[in-house]
Design a protein around this motif. Structure first.
Motif, PDB file in Angstrom:
ATOM      1  N   ARG A  14     -74.489 -46.708   7.050  1.00 21.88           N
ATOM      2  CA  ARG A  14     -75.467 -46.005   7.884  1.00 21.88           C
ATOM      3  C   ARG A  14     -74.770 -45.004   8.803  1.00 21.88           C
ATOM      4  N   THR A  15     -73.690 -45.424   9.436  1.00 20.77           N
ATOM      5  CA  THR A  15     -72.955 -44.524  10.332  1.00 20.77           C
ATOM      6  C   THR A  15     -72.451 -43.310   9.577  1.00 20.77           C
ATOM      7  N   GLU A  16     -71.909 -43.554   8.386  1.00 17.15           N
ATOM      8  CA  GLU A  16     -71.358 -42.474   7.570  1.00 17.15           C
ATOM      9  C   GLU A  16     -72.446 -41.476   7.183  1.00 17.15           C
ATOM     10  N   ILE A  17     -73.597 -42.001   6.789  1.00 16.20           N
ATOM     11  CA  ILE A  17     -74.691 -41.125   6.360  1.00 16.20           C
ATOM     12  C   ILE A  17     -75.292 -40.383   7.550  1.00 16.20           C
ATOM     13  N   GLU A  18     -75.381 -41.056   8.701  1.00 21.51           N
ATOM     14  CA  GLU A  18     -75.881 -40.377   9.900  1.00 21.51           C
ATOM     15  C   GLU A  18     -74.962 -39.223  10.310  1.00 21.51           C
ATOM     16  N   LEU A  19     -73.659 -39.440  10.209  1.00 24.40           N
ATOM     17  CA  LEU A  19     -72.721 -38.366  10.540  1.00 24.40           C
ATOM     18  C   LEU A  19     -72.917 -37.173   9.607  1.00 24.40           C
ATOM     19  N   LEU A  20     -73.150 -37.433   8.335  1.00 22.80           N
ATOM     20  CA  LEU A  20     -73.395 -36.350   7.388  1.00 22.80           C
ATOM     21  C   LEU A  20     -74.699 -35.624   7.729  1.00 22.80           C
ATOM     22  N   ALA A  21     -75.747 -36.375   8.045  1.00 20.79           N
ATOM     23  CA  ALA A  21     -77.041 -35.765   8.375  1.00 20.79           C
ATOM     24  C   ALA A  21     -76.950 -34.887   9.605  1.00 20.79           C
ATOM     25  N   ARG A  22     -76.075 -35.267  10.541  1.00 24.31           N
ATOM     26  CA  ARG A  22     -75.923 -34.502  11.775  1.00 24.31           C
ATOM     27  C   ARG A  22     -74.900 -33.382  11.643  1.00 24.31           C
ATOM     28  N   GLY A  23     -74.333 -33.230  10.451  1.00 27.65           N
ATOM     29  CA  GLY A  23     -73.354 -32.177  10.254  1.00 27.65           C
ATOM     30  C   GLY A  23     -72.006 -32.489  10.837  1.00 27.65           C
ATOM     31  N   LYS A  24     -71.748 -33.757  11.134  1.00 25.78           N
ATOM     32  CA  LYS A  24     -70.483 -34.152  11.747  1.00 25.78           C
ATOM     33  C   LYS A  24     -69.458 -34.628  10.719  1.00 25.78           C
ATOM     34  N   GLN A  25     -69.838 -34.599   9.450  1.00 28.51           N
ATOM     35  CA  GLN A  25     -68.942 -35.080   8.396  1.00 28.51           C
ATOM     36  C   GLN A  25     -69.232 -34.281   7.135  1.00 28.51           C
ATOM     37  N   ALA A  26     -68.167 -33.849   6.455  1.00 24.32           N
ATOM     38  CA  ALA A  26     -68.345 -32.970   5.299  1.00 24.32           C
ATOM     39  C   ALA A  26     -68.789 -33.718   4.054  1.00 24.32           C
ATOM     40  N   LYS A  27     -68.331 -34.956   3.872  1.00 23.79           N
ATOM     41  CA  LYS A  27     -68.655 -35.727   2.671  1.00 23.79           C
ATOM     42  C   LYS A  27     -69.016 -37.157   3.062  1.00 23.79           C
ATOM     43  N   SER A  28     -69.671 -37.856   2.151  1.00 21.71           N
ATOM     44  CA  SER A  28     -70.057 -39.244   2.404  1.00 21.71           C
ATOM     45  C   SER A  28     -69.865 -40.053   1.123  1.00 21.71           C
ATOM     46  N   ARG A  29     -68.933 -41.000   1.185  1.00 21.50           N
ATOM     47  CA  ARG A  29     -68.711 -41.853   0.009  1.00 21.50           C
ATOM     48  C   ARG A  29     -69.953 -42.676  -0.288  1.00 21.50           C
ATOM     49  N   ALA A  30     -70.667 -43.103   0.776  1.00 25.22           N
ATOM     50  CA  ALA A  30     -71.884 -43.905   0.566  1.00 25.22           C
ATOM     51  C   ALA A  30     -72.920 -43.107  -0.215  1.00 25.22           C
TER      52      ALA A  30
END
Length: 463
Positions: A14-30
């Protein structure tokens, strides 16, 4: 692969996907493990489907790097300094109902000989936010106040608004711009002074009622504004009359209401334009570098009437540029211009005030290169703020649409590109593409279907 139901997500996923949704992470393994596209939009859609985010949540400010936390820096008090006492003159801060940052006010002084002095008083923010102070650096990093449908995040602390806001105290320090205008709206003289003013706060509705009742100074303000506007139109000023709305939102829903346009709204806008012109003239006369606003002429002339013509005229406008030397602003119909009436909300307005204050105090203002550097930094940051506002408004407008799926909306054809048309819904100030052969300015009735919040899309179905 698409998922019809949301999977159970671990806290780490969830944290990983939220970071992606907020533009704080370029990729998401999840996201990749779930077979989903690794984009902020796909992550947003998954979080909505899983019930981990509700529909009131907007990620656009985060994605665009706009600050979403309030400024908590301490604010100094005003110090004693010479000021012109104008408390004997009436002045009015006229804003939308609920406005919380009154930073400008208008008033008049009858001089005789056919001249009327227009006073535009502006909150003296620069007295408490000198150049390169901690408050100045924070405001520069933000570029502008962030206005979202569900909250406002100030460029400066709320405490500063309380100390400097016009009409929030019996008397208030101000930086005041005066223009001595004749009956035809020509300026005989301009000046900038530090003042003390007494300001009454009014809503546009209250001010319009006073104008309708032929009360002063509203009648004179309206007369001066009409004359000024006529002069600018003769010099090529453009007026774009498209629908405007107010978008408000909360956890329980969103509301979109058309923005009324009483004459007093145009009067106040014209007074602010005159203040910017007057400040630019004063700065040019005294060789003070400012972030002058310039604009090239329209790319082409648009003839005709109706919403389609207004839509086309807006598309012909060049972007306003800011530079440390004066130049013409075509859209305003002015030979030089600067924005000077919102130092609480726009960083470059604050720079204007800092420069004018330095000159009034006998200090050397910043040089042209230093002003240009501030323009570049603040402009970059303000661009993200404005885009976050636009996307958030669209998001909450779509929530408002989704809450009434059976409603039939009037939509006007404002543009055509072959078989594709652009429809504008006046009640929402909302545009969307549609396939229709209807000619320009035709009013159609549509239902809005298939709202997709994560993609910010909706489909129009003709009734």
């Amino acid at each position: 692969m698409s998922l019809s139901t949301a999977p159970d997500l671990s806290p780490a996923q969830r944290t990983e996907i939220e970071l992606l949704a907020r533009g704080k992470q370029a990729k998401s393994r999840a996201m990749r493990d779930l077979g989903l596209t690794e984009t902020p939009e796909a992550a947003h859609a998954l979080l909505l489907r899983a019930g981990l985010w509700d529909e009131s949540r907007t990620p656009y400010a985060d994605r665009l790097g706009a600050a979403t936390h309030p400024v908590t820096l301490s604010v100094p008090d005003f110090t004693d300094e010479p000021r012109l006492d104008l408390t004997h003159l009436d002045a009015y801060a006229i804003d939308d109902e609920g406005n919380r940052d009154p930073d400008d006010a208008v008033g008049i002084e009858v001089l005789g000989g056919g001249l009327t002095r227009l006073w535009v008083h502006v909150a003296d923010v620069a007295a408490l936010v000198p150049a390169d102070s901690d408050l100045d650096l924070e405001a520069r990093a933000r570029g502008a106040t962030l206005y979202l449908p569900d909250q406002t995040i100030g460029m400066l602390p709320d405490e500063l608004v309380e100390k400097t806001g016009l009409g929030l105290h019996a008397t208030t320090p101000a930086l005041s711009i005066s223009l001595d205008l004749d009956e035809d709206g020509n300026a005989d003289a301009v000046d900038v002074q530090l003042t003390t003013v007494r300001v009454t706060r009014l809503t546009y509705t209250q001010a319009q009622a006073a104008l309708d009742a032929s009360q002063e100074p509203f009648v004179t303000l309206a007369r001066l504004a009409r004359a000024s506007r006529d002069l600018r139109v003769q010099e090529g000023a453009l007026s774009i009359d498209l629908p405007e709305v107010r978008v408000k939102a909360g956890p329980d829903g969103a509301l979109v209401t058309p923005l009324p346009k009483p004459e007093m709204r145009a009067v106040v806008q014209e007074c602010m334009t005159l203040a910017g012109w007057g400040a630019a003239i004063y700065a040019d006369d005294h060789a003070i570098p400012l972030p002058f606003a310039t604009q090239d002429p329209p790319q082409r002339e648009v003839r005709g009437t109706g919403l389609s013509a207004e839509w086309a005229r807006r598309r012909t406008l060049s972007r306003t540029r800011f530079q440390p030397a004066p130049g013409p602003h075509s859209g305003m119909g002015l030979d030089l211009y600067t924005q000077a009436t919102s130092p609480m909300r726009r960083y470059l307005d604050l720079v204007v005030h800092q420069q004018l204050r330095a000159h009034l105090a006998g200090r050397d203002p910043l040089g042209g290169k230093e002003v240009a550097a501030r323009v570049a930094q603040a402009g970059l940051n303000a661009d993200g703020t404005r885009q976050a506002e636009r996307l958030s408004r669209r998001h909450h407008t779509l929530r408002f649409i989704a809450a009434q799926p059976d409603r039939v909306w009037d939509a006007v054809v404002v543009d055509r590109r072959g078989p594709q048309a652009t429809l504008l819904i006046p009640d929402l100030a909302f545009d969307l593409p549609s396939s229709t052969p209807a000619p320009l300015n035709t009013t159609l009735q549509v239902r809005l279907l298939d709202v997709n919040l994560s993609a910010l899309t909706v489909r129009a179905s003709l009734v």
